[in-house]
Design a protein around this motif. Structure first.
Motif, PDB file in Angstrom:
ATOM      1  N   CYS A 192       0.861  -0.846   0.361  1.00  0.00           N
ATOM      2  CA  CYS A 192      -0.012   0.212  -0.034  1.00  0.00           C
ATOM      3  C   CYS A 192       1.209   1.689   0.447  1.00  0.00           C
ATOM      4  CB  CYS A 192      -0.735   0.284   0.910  1.00  0.00           C
ATOM      5  SG  CYS A 192      -0.864   0.532   2.421  1.00  0.00           S
ATOM      6  N   ASP A 193       0.317   2.089  -0.338  1.00  0.00           N
ATOM      7  CA  ASP A 193       0.839   3.414  -0.002  1.00  0.00           C
ATOM      8  C   ASP A 193       1.716   3.965   0.984  1.00  0.00           C
ATOM      9  OD1 ASP A 193      -1.429   4.095   0.378  1.00  0.00           O
ATOM     10  OD2 ASP A 193      -1.899   5.580  -0.620  1.00  0.00           O
ATOM     11  N   SER A 194       0.655   3.881   2.164  1.00  0.00           N
ATOM     12  CA  SER A 194       0.678   4.471   3.497  1.00  0.00           C
ATOM     13  C   SER A 194       0.346   3.761   4.442  1.00  0.00           C
ATOM     14  CB  SER A 194       1.558   5.850   3.975  1.00  0.00           C
ATOM     15  OG  SER A 194       1.093   6.330   5.660  1.00  0.00           O
TER      16      SER A 194
ATOM     17  N   THR B 102      -2.092   6.315   5.995  1.00  0.00           N
ATOM     18  CA  THR B 102      -3.494   6.847   4.779  1.00  0.00           C
ATOM     19  C   THR B 102      -4.673   6.075   4.887  1.00  0.00           C
ATOM     20  OG1 THR B 102      -1.164   7.483   3.765  1.00  0.00           O
ATOM     21  CG2 THR B 102      -3.514   7.886   2.976  1.00  0.00           C
ATOM     22  N   GLN B 103      -3.814   5.276   4.419  1.00  0.00           N
ATOM     23  CA  GLN B 103      -5.279   3.972   4.985  1.00  0.00           C
ATOM     24  C   GLN B 103      -6.151   3.656   5.799  1.00  0.00           C
ATOM     25  OE1 GLN B 103      -5.788   2.598   1.676  1.00  0.00           O
ATOM     26  NE2 GLN B 103      -4.543   3.934   0.282  1.00  0.00           N
TER      27      GLN B 103
ATOM     28  N   GLN C  26       5.938  -0.351   1.614  1.00  0.00           N
ATOM     29  CA  GLN C  26       4.708   0.710   2.039  1.00  0.00           C
ATOM     30  C   GLN C  26       5.472   1.543   0.152  1.00  0.00           C
ATOM     31  OE1 GLN C  26       2.749   2.462   5.821  1.00  0.00           O
ATOM     32  NE2 GLN C  26       5.722   2.103   6.123  1.00  0.00           N
ATOM     33  N   SER C  27       4.716   2.073  -0.282  1.00  0.00           N
ATOM     34  CA  SER C  27       5.176   3.069  -1.304  1.00  0.00           C
ATOM     35  C   SER C  27       5.877   4.470  -1.339  1.00  0.00           C
ATOM     36  CB  SER C  27       4.860   2.153  -2.415  1.00  0.00           C
ATOM     37  OG  SER C  27       3.621   3.165  -2.735  1.00  0.00           O
ATOM     38  N   ALA C  28       5.272   4.705  -0.147  1.00  0.00           N
ATOM     39  CA  ALA C  28       5.305   5.998   0.446  1.00  0.00           C
ATOM     40  C   ALA C  28       4.875   5.797   1.821  1.00  0.00           C
ATOM     41  CB  ALA C  28       3.470   7.418   0.014  1.00  0.00           C
TER      42      ALA C  28
ATOM     43  N   SER D 230       9.615  10.996   4.830  1.00  0.00           N
ATOM     44  CA  SER D 230       9.301   9.700   4.477  1.00  0.00           C
ATOM     45  C   SER D 230      10.195   8.560   5.312  1.00  0.00           C
ATOM     46  CB  SER D 230      10.234   9.065   2.898  1.00  0.00           C
ATOM     47  OG  SER D 230      11.148   9.941   2.267  1.00  0.00           O
TER      48      SER D 230
END
Ligand code: ATP
Length: 248
Positions: free
Chosen positions: A16-18, A21-22, A42-44, A52
């Motif tokens: 997932c991105d973060s 965030t989710q 995690q991509s972000a 980051s």
């Protein structure tokens, strides 16, 4: 987790991105206290103030936990009690050499092993819907230029690291204890337990806040989790959200 498992609802994502965030989005859609989101990658991933958080696939534990607090709860000490839960969990798995860098870093032999990111979901009424993000380096720390200012560490340096699921269960168990006590009594009862882990006590530091850098000497934490710093103009107390410390 034994009988405490019913307090947590764990969801696992390959990517997932973060997780923060989710989970912030899920909090707004009404997810309950105890919802946990774990991601392999995690991509972000985020740190504080737009920085980051980098996690090596297969080499880390990254997850977020949603916890709802009453609206009158003071949250300043939250990242400190979360840090305390993490070092207690790691200690229960025979990891030594740990300390805590106020307000949100977990150190192994003085180097950054993990971080805590506390964020509040928007729009929740009459309560705080808080997302607590945790990143820990298990097998590998990232190779980043920032390491010059602040070196990183991974648990594998102390031998075979615990399995991710085992570490997650140990951290959740420890978190349940501290979060319930924190919700009842705030940070004050934790001061005594937190102080022995304080990596910067007595250290000469730079304190960066809102782009302003000042020098001082680190003191202890107060009943709200604020850090005392002795500066030439006298003692000041700083809150965690916006402050970065560096040893001089
Ligand atoms: P400080 O207070 O020490 O200035 P911070 O607490 O604001 O740092 P965080 O928000 O916790 O930092 O995390 C972001 C920073 O952590 C990044 O800028 C980077 O230097 C460092 N970092 C990113 N990924 C990792 C990792 N996997 N392990 C250790 N450190 C990391």
């Amino acid at each position: 987790l034994g009988e405490q498992a019913s307090r947590f609802d764990v969801d696992h994502l390959a990517q997932c991105d973060s997780t923060n965030t989710q989970l912030l989005a899920r909090a707004q859609r009404g997810s309950g206290s105890g919802t946990v989101l774990v991601a392999d990658v995690q991509s972000a991933g985020r740190g504080r103030r737009g920085r980051s958080w980098v996690s090596i696939p297969g080499g880390n534990l990254c997850f977020s936990l949603l916890w709802r607090f009453a609206a009158q709860q003071r949250l300043e000490g939250l990242s400190l009690v979360v840090g305390l839960a993490i070092v207690r969990a790691l200690q229960s798995l025979q990891v030594s050499g740990l300390s805590l860098k106020w307000p949100n870093d977990i150190l192994l032999d003085g180097r950054k092993l993990g971080g805590v990111l506390v964020e509040v979901a928007q729009g929740a009424q009459g309560e705080w819907a808080v997302v607590i993000g945790i990143g820990l380096n298990l097998r590998q720390a990232p190779d980043l230029a920032e390491e010059i200012a602040q070196p990183f560490a991974a648990l594998s340096e102390c031998g075979e690291p615990p399995a991710r699921e085992l570490l997650l269960a140990a951290v959740l168990r420890a978190l349940l204890d501290v979060l319930e006590a924190f919700a009842r009594e705030g940070f004050a009862p934790f001061v005594e337990a937190w102080m022995p882990w304080h990596a910067m006590l007595g250290a000469e530091v730079t304190v960066e806040q809102h782009g302003l850098v000042r020098h001082g000497r680190c003191g202890g934490v107060d009943a709200l989790g604020r850090l005392a710093i002795d500066m030439p103009e006298g003692q000041v107390f700083v809150f965690g959200g916006e402050v970065s410390l560096r040893r001089v």
